[in-house]
Write a protein that holds these residues in place. Structure first.
Motif, PDB file in Angstrom:
ATOM      1  N   TYR A 130       0.789  -1.196   0.263  1.00  0.00           N
ATOM      2  CA  TYR A 130       0.114   0.202   0.117  1.00  0.00           C
ATOM      3  C   TYR A 130       0.772   1.300   0.292  1.00  0.00           C
ATOM      4  O   TYR A 130       2.080   1.581   1.031  1.00  0.00           O
ATOM      5  CB  TYR A 130      -0.777   0.013   1.046  1.00  0.00           C
ATOM      6  N   ARG A 131       0.615   2.322  -0.499  1.00  0.00           N
ATOM      7  CA  ARG A 131       1.280   2.988  -1.070  1.00  0.00           C
ATOM      8  C   ARG A 131       0.646   4.308  -0.729  1.00  0.00           C
ATOM      9  O   ARG A 131      -0.667   4.960  -1.631  1.00  0.00           O
ATOM     10  CB  ARG A 131       1.628   3.445  -2.563  1.00  0.00           C
ATOM     11  N   PRO A 132       0.398   5.492   0.577  1.00  0.00           N
ATOM     12  CA  PRO A 132      -0.896   6.212   0.923  1.00  0.00           C
ATOM     13  C   PRO A 132      -0.103   7.436  -0.203  1.00  0.00           C
ATOM     14  O   PRO A 132       1.042   7.621  -0.675  1.00  0.00           O
ATOM     15  CB  PRO A 132      -0.100   6.492   2.222  1.00  0.00           C
ATOM     16  N   GLY A 133      -1.076   8.073  -0.692  1.00  0.00           N
ATOM     17  CA  GLY A 133      -1.714   9.255  -0.678  1.00  0.00           C
ATOM     18  C   GLY A 133      -1.382   9.700  -2.340  1.00  0.00           C
ATOM     19  O   GLY A 133      -0.840  11.216  -2.939  1.00  0.00           O
ATOM     20  N   GLY A 147       7.288   1.174  11.398  1.00  0.00           N
ATOM     21  CA  GLY A 147       7.279   2.205  11.612  1.00  0.00           C
ATOM     22  C   GLY A 147       6.721   2.608  10.131  1.00  0.00           C
ATOM     23  O   GLY A 147       5.999   4.307  10.541  1.00  0.00           O
ATOM     24  N   LYS A 148       6.972   2.600   8.999  1.00  0.00           N
ATOM     25  CA  LYS A 148       5.981   3.248   7.718  1.00  0.00           C
ATOM     26  C   LYS A 148       5.273   2.754   6.830  1.00  0.00           C
ATOM     27  O   LYS A 148       4.144   3.273   6.593  1.00  0.00           O
ATOM     28  CB  LYS A 148       7.647   3.620   6.780  1.00  0.00           C
ATOM     29  N   GLY A 149       5.105   1.106   6.977  1.00  0.00           N
ATOM     30  CA  GLY A 149       4.113   0.792   5.982  1.00  0.00           C
ATOM     31  C   GLY A 149       2.855   0.192   6.566  1.00  0.00           C
ATOM     32  O   GLY A 149       3.343   0.506   8.057  1.00  0.00           O
ATOM     33  N   VAL A 150       2.127   0.229   5.945  1.00  0.00           N
ATOM     34  CA  VAL A 150       0.878  -0.123   6.338  1.00  0.00           C
ATOM     35  C   VAL A 150       0.509  -1.749   6.067  1.00  0.00           C
ATOM     36  O   VAL A 150      -0.555  -2.104   7.076  1.00  0.00           O
ATOM     37  CB  VAL A 150      -0.237   1.091   5.787  1.00  0.00           C
ATOM     38  N   TRP A 151       0.230  -1.847   4.970  1.00  0.00           N
ATOM     39  CA  TRP A 151       0.627  -3.250   4.594  1.00  0.00           C
ATOM     40  C   TRP A 151       0.591  -3.427   3.439  1.00  0.00           C
ATOM     41  O   TRP A 151       1.516  -2.974   2.324  1.00  0.00           O
ATOM     42  CB  TRP A 151      -1.314  -3.505   3.848  1.00  0.00           C
ATOM     43  N   ALA A 152       1.155  -4.940   3.025  1.00  0.00           N
ATOM     44  CA  ALA A 152       2.162  -5.509   2.421  1.00  0.00           C
ATOM     45  C   ALA A 152       1.916  -6.649   2.338  1.00  0.00           C
ATOM     46  O   ALA A 152       1.637  -7.697   3.291  1.00  0.00           O
ATOM     47  CB  ALA A 152       3.559  -4.704   2.001  1.00  0.00           C
ATOM     48  N   GLY A 153       1.967  -7.505   1.478  1.00  0.00           N
ATOM     49  CA  GLY A 153       1.953  -8.605   0.862  1.00  0.00           C
ATOM     50  C   GLY A 153       1.742  -9.571  -0.248  1.00  0.00           C
ATOM     51  O   GLY A 153       2.112  -9.326  -1.485  1.00  0.00           O
ATOM     52  N   TRP A 154       2.293 -11.120   0.318  1.00  0.00           N
ATOM     53  CA  TRP A 154       2.843 -11.833  -1.475  1.00  0.00           C
ATOM     54  C   TRP A 154       1.398 -12.392  -2.303  1.00  0.00           C
ATOM     55  O   TRP A 154       0.450 -12.602  -1.565  1.00  0.00           O
ATOM     56  CB  TRP A 154       3.319 -12.721  -1.189  1.00  0.00           C
ATOM     57  N   THR A 213      -5.004   0.821  -8.180  1.00  0.00           N
ATOM     58  CA  THR A 213      -3.684   1.205  -8.687  1.00  0.00           C
ATOM     59  C   THR A 213      -3.952   1.951 -10.201  1.00  0.00           C
ATOM     60  O   THR A 213      -4.566   2.457 -10.638  1.00  0.00           O
ATOM     61  CB  THR A 213      -3.453  -0.347  -9.379  1.00  0.00           C
ATOM     62  N   THR A 214      -2.407   1.491 -10.888  1.00  0.00           N
ATOM     63  CA  THR A 214      -2.109   2.043 -12.612  1.00  0.00           C
ATOM     64  C   THR A 214      -2.038   0.933 -12.942  1.00  0.00           C
ATOM     65  O   THR A 214      -2.107  -0.129 -13.042  1.00  0.00           O
ATOM     66  CB  THR A 214      -1.039   3.336 -11.848  1.00  0.00           C
ATOM     67  N   PRO A 215      -2.682   1.701 -14.640  1.00  0.00           N
ATOM     68  CA  PRO A 215      -2.288   1.152 -15.840  1.00  0.00           C
ATOM     69  C   PRO A 215      -1.159  -0.304 -15.562  1.00  0.00           C
ATOM     70  O   PRO A 215      -1.295  -1.346 -15.605  1.00  0.00           O
ATOM     71  CB  PRO A 215      -2.671   1.104 -16.792  1.00  0.00           C
ATOM     72  N   PRO A 216      -0.057   0.672 -15.128  1.00  0.00           N
ATOM     73  CA  PRO A 216       1.756  -0.536 -15.154  1.00  0.00           C
ATOM     74  C   PRO A 216       1.032  -1.665 -14.230  1.00  0.00           C
ATOM     75  O   PRO A 216       1.930  -2.645 -14.990  1.00  0.00           O
ATOM     76  CB  PRO A 216       2.435   0.744 -15.637  1.00  0.00           C
ATOM     77  N   VAL A 217       0.667  -1.852 -13.656  1.00  0.00           N
ATOM     78  CA  VAL A 217       0.232  -2.605 -12.658  1.00  0.00           C
ATOM     79  C   VAL A 217      -0.381  -3.511 -13.106  1.00  0.00           C
ATOM     80  O   VAL A 217      -0.233  -5.107 -12.783  1.00  0.00           O
ATOM     81  CB  VAL A 217      -0.050  -2.023 -11.019  1.00  0.00           C
ATOM     82  N   SER A 265      -2.253   2.833  -5.196  1.00  0.00           N
ATOM     83  CA  SER A 265      -2.015   2.776  -4.161  1.00  0.00           C
ATOM     84  C   SER A 265      -1.851   1.495  -3.873  1.00  0.00           C
ATOM     85  O   SER A 265      -1.703   1.976  -1.980  1.00  0.00           O
ATOM     86  CB  SER A 265      -4.212   3.457  -3.149  1.00  0.00           C
ATOM     87  N   VAL A 266      -2.386   0.851  -4.245  1.00  0.00           N
ATOM     88  CA  VAL A 266      -1.679  -1.209  -4.249  1.00  0.00           C
ATOM     89  C   VAL A 266      -0.720  -1.072  -5.472  1.00  0.00           C
ATOM     90  O   VAL A 266      -1.078  -0.803  -6.750  1.00  0.00           O
ATOM     91  CB  VAL A 266      -2.586  -1.643  -4.186  1.00  0.00           C
ATOM     92  N   ALA A 267       0.883  -1.298  -5.421  1.00  0.00           N
ATOM     93  CA  ALA A 267       1.716  -1.090  -6.311  1.00  0.00           C
ATOM     94  C   ALA A 267       3.112  -1.792  -5.767  1.00  0.00           C
ATOM     95  O   ALA A 267       3.042  -2.377  -5.161  1.00  0.00           O
ATOM     96  CB  ALA A 267       2.046   0.373  -6.574  1.00  0.00           C
TER      97      ALA A 267
END
Length: 316
Positions: free
Chosen positions: A67-70, A216-223, A256-260, A76-78
């Motif tokens: 997850y990428r905020p802002g 302290g930085k990440g909110v969510w990530a996973g395989w 997300t964006t088209p490339p993802v 946002s998911v990338a």
């Protein structure tokens, strides 16, 4: 993502498909202003790199999403990634293809920029996941980078208190650039308030390394199994799993964006990690355009229809 006969005509002779991707809600205001006030000079796109980290699993090839905020230009998911920094242009210990070879692969004449994109890719991957594509020689890869000490090093590099070059030289390591494979080149649409000129790379997860969120930085990530993400892209499953205010209740194209999404499709169609990384690709550049259809905004992109890596026919 939408495909209609009128909006997404196929051209069998070229293998190209024109596609309309939903516009994420975070970009609505910028799109409306762009159309209302007429086209203007686009904001400068910052050079960036992103790494598609993959591994095999019993259910198919998995990739690491976060997850990428802002309203990040990467989505946002990338995949892990970010913009180039000044230190990325500095000399750095290096194993793998020469800068001249990489220049040809990326289609960039300026070798200083070539180095910066590759260093940025490896640095951002390390900062965001702890996965480090480096070794003591051209055959080795560092192991067990999930310790407290390595976490402190990641924090220092992310905070720009230390450069990646300093970290590597202190430990007698060099970048394993041969573990990267160039995928594609994407430029953010002209109307966007934040724009990236991004080089996408792929890499297999090194043995005895495991990604972990930066403290302290990440909110969510996973395989995530790419084929499952694509199969359920019209649902809100992934956005609900992330659980952020700008992801809940949204399908994949709005997260997300088209490339993802395009890269996920290619991974979903491959036989495995080795097959995916072995494909010899013509490095293509993409620049999505804002279009309005039926009073709704979309991103217009022309992509290839061919599956990669001996695919199972799931690419769209």
């Amino acid at each position: 993502m939408n495909e209609t006969p009128a909006a997404s005509p196929r051209n069998p002779s070229t293998g190209l498909l024109r596609r309309l991707f939903d516009l994420p809600p975070t970009q609505y205001d910028a799109a409306e202003n762009w159309v209302s006030f007429g086209s203007r000079t686009p904001r400068t796109a910052r050079s960036a790199s992103s790494v598609v980290l993959i591994r095999d699993s019993p259910k198919g090839v998995e990739t690491y999403l976060g997850y990428r905020p802002g309203g990040s230009p990467l989505g946002s998911v990338a995949f892990p990634g970010g913009s180039l920094e000044r230190d990325d242009e500095a000399e750095i210990p290096w194993y793998g293809p020469s800068l001249s070879d990489w220049s040809k692969r990326l289609g960039i004449l300026d070798q200083r920029m070539v180095r910066a994109h590759i260093v940025c890719a490896i640095r951002e991957l390390f900062e965001e996941t702890g996965v480090l594509l480096a070794g003591t020689d051209e055959l080795s890869v560092v192991e067990n980078t999930d310790s407290k000490d390595w976490m402190s090093v990641r924090e220092a590099v992310a905070g720009q208190d230390k450069s990646l070059a300093d970290v590597l030289m202190k430990r007698g390591l060099g970048l394993r650039t041969d573990l990267l494979r160039p995928l594609s080149h994407w430029i953010s649409p002209n109307f966007a308030l934040r724009r990236f000129d991004t080089r996408y790379f792929a890499a297999a997860l090194p043995v005895r390394q495991e990604p972990r969120l930066l403290r302290g930085k990440g909110v969510w990530a996973g395989w995530k199994v790419a084929s499952e993400v694509i199969e359920h892209r019209s649902t809100t499953a992934l956005g609900d799993e992330v659980g952020a205010s700008d992801t809940v209740g949204l399908p994949l194209s709005m997260l997300t964006t088209p490339p993802v999404e395009v890269v996920l499709e290619k991974i979903a169609s491959t036989r495995g990690t080795v097959a995916y990384l072995s494909v010899r690709r013509e490095l293509k550049s993409y620049h999505p355009e804002l279009v309005e259809v039926g009073g709704k905004f979309y991103l217009d992109v022309t992509t290839t229809t061919a599956a990669e890596g001996g695919g199972r026919g799931r690419g769209r």
